[in-house]
Design an enzyme around this catalytic site. Structure first.
Site, PDB file in Angstrom:
ATOM      1  N   HIS A   1      30.139  88.209  71.234  1.00 52.42           N
ATOM      2  CA  HIS A   1      31.029  88.545  70.130  1.00 52.42           C
ATOM      3  C   HIS A   1      32.432  87.978  70.367  1.00 52.42           C
ATOM      4  CE1 HIS A   1      28.446  91.008  67.717  1.00 52.42           C
ATOM      5  NE2 HIS A   1      28.217  91.899  68.673  1.00 52.42           N
TER       6      HIS A   1
ATOM      7  N   CYS B   1      32.282  84.424  66.790  1.00 50.83           N
ATOM      8  CA  CYS B   1      33.174  84.448  65.639  1.00 50.83           C
ATOM      9  C   CYS B   1      34.628  84.272  66.092  1.00 50.83           C
ATOM     10  CB  CYS B   1      33.035  85.767  64.889  1.00 50.83           C
ATOM     11  SG  CYS B   1      31.436  86.016  64.116  1.00 50.83           S
TER      12      CYS B   1
END
Length: 231
Positions: free
Chosen positions: A132, A190
């Site tokens: 992440h 991301c």
């Protein structure tokens, strides 16, 4: 067939588009790289040691658990060894699998600091992060968009730990790489397009004409004294 850096980004965008993902791959660099240069992890003038830090975090048992990040890191390790002749003793592997080094905030920053310290002129460095990513409000005033990009370590929810700021990576890795080191970084997460805070950027959306664009407000002297890093 040899692919250029630009070719790689545009092909990545095609793959993402086919799978209906909206992310746009970006290339950033500490040098004004010719994006039509052949993409290669090992430059033609390589004459040293090849080292790697490979991080895969599935966040096992946590909210937002991922499925393939550990496998991404393991597959990359096999590719580096089979195709680019990286040696096991020069690869740091961080996985939240209960067997390998746990990708905590401390261990990730320690791995980055170690590879920067050990690598000398002529050496090749490869960095891979799958997990992440995020962003937080910029408190140092160095981000044009007012946000710091972050990596999310496995222990980010523990009290006093939190996320890894791009400023931390810049200080412990980017500025520490010695002149003559050639480093390639893939950040598969991301908000990762500028997570290394490098001064030149090319956006692989098929719309950017010419080469890389420079961040004119950047202190270029800070990175030009060190190694070449491409992300």
């Amino acid at each position: 067939k040899d692919l250029s850096f630009k070719d790689v980004l545009l092909k990545m965008r095609d793959v993402l588009d086919d799978k209906r993902f909206e992310q746009i791959p970006q290339l950033t660099s500490s040098r004004n790289l010719d994006v039509d240069t052949k993409f290669d992890i090992t430059p033609d003038d390589f004459n040293g040691t090849k080292r790697a830090v490979l991080i895969g975090i599935n966040y096992v048992g946590q909210n937002g658990e991922l499925a393939g990040c550990q496998n991404d890191a393991l597959n990359m390790m096999e590719y580096l060894k089979d195709v680019h002749d990286f040696k096991d003793e020069n690869i740091q592997l961080l996985l939240d699998d209960g067997t390998n080094t746990n990708p905590t905030k401390r261990n990730i920053l320690k791995a980055y600091a170690k590879i920067a310290e050990e690598s000398d002129a002529g050496d090749v460095v490869y960095l891979h992060y799958a997990g992440h990513g995020g962003h937080k409000s910029d408190k140092s005033g160095d981000e044009k968009d007012g946000r710091d990009e972050t990596l999310i370590p496995v222990d980010f929810q523990k009290w006093g730990v939190g996320e890894i700021l791009d400023d931390d990576i810049y200080q412990k890795l980017v500025l520490k790489l010695k002149k003559g080191v050639f480093a390639t970084s893939v950040m598969d997460c991301c908000h990762s397009g500028t997570v290394l805070d490098l001064p030149y950027k090319f956006v692989g959306d098929g719309k950017q004409e010419g080469g890389m664009n420079a961040n004119e407000g950047f202190n270029f002297g800070s990175v030009k004294k060190g190694g070449c890093i491409i992300s």
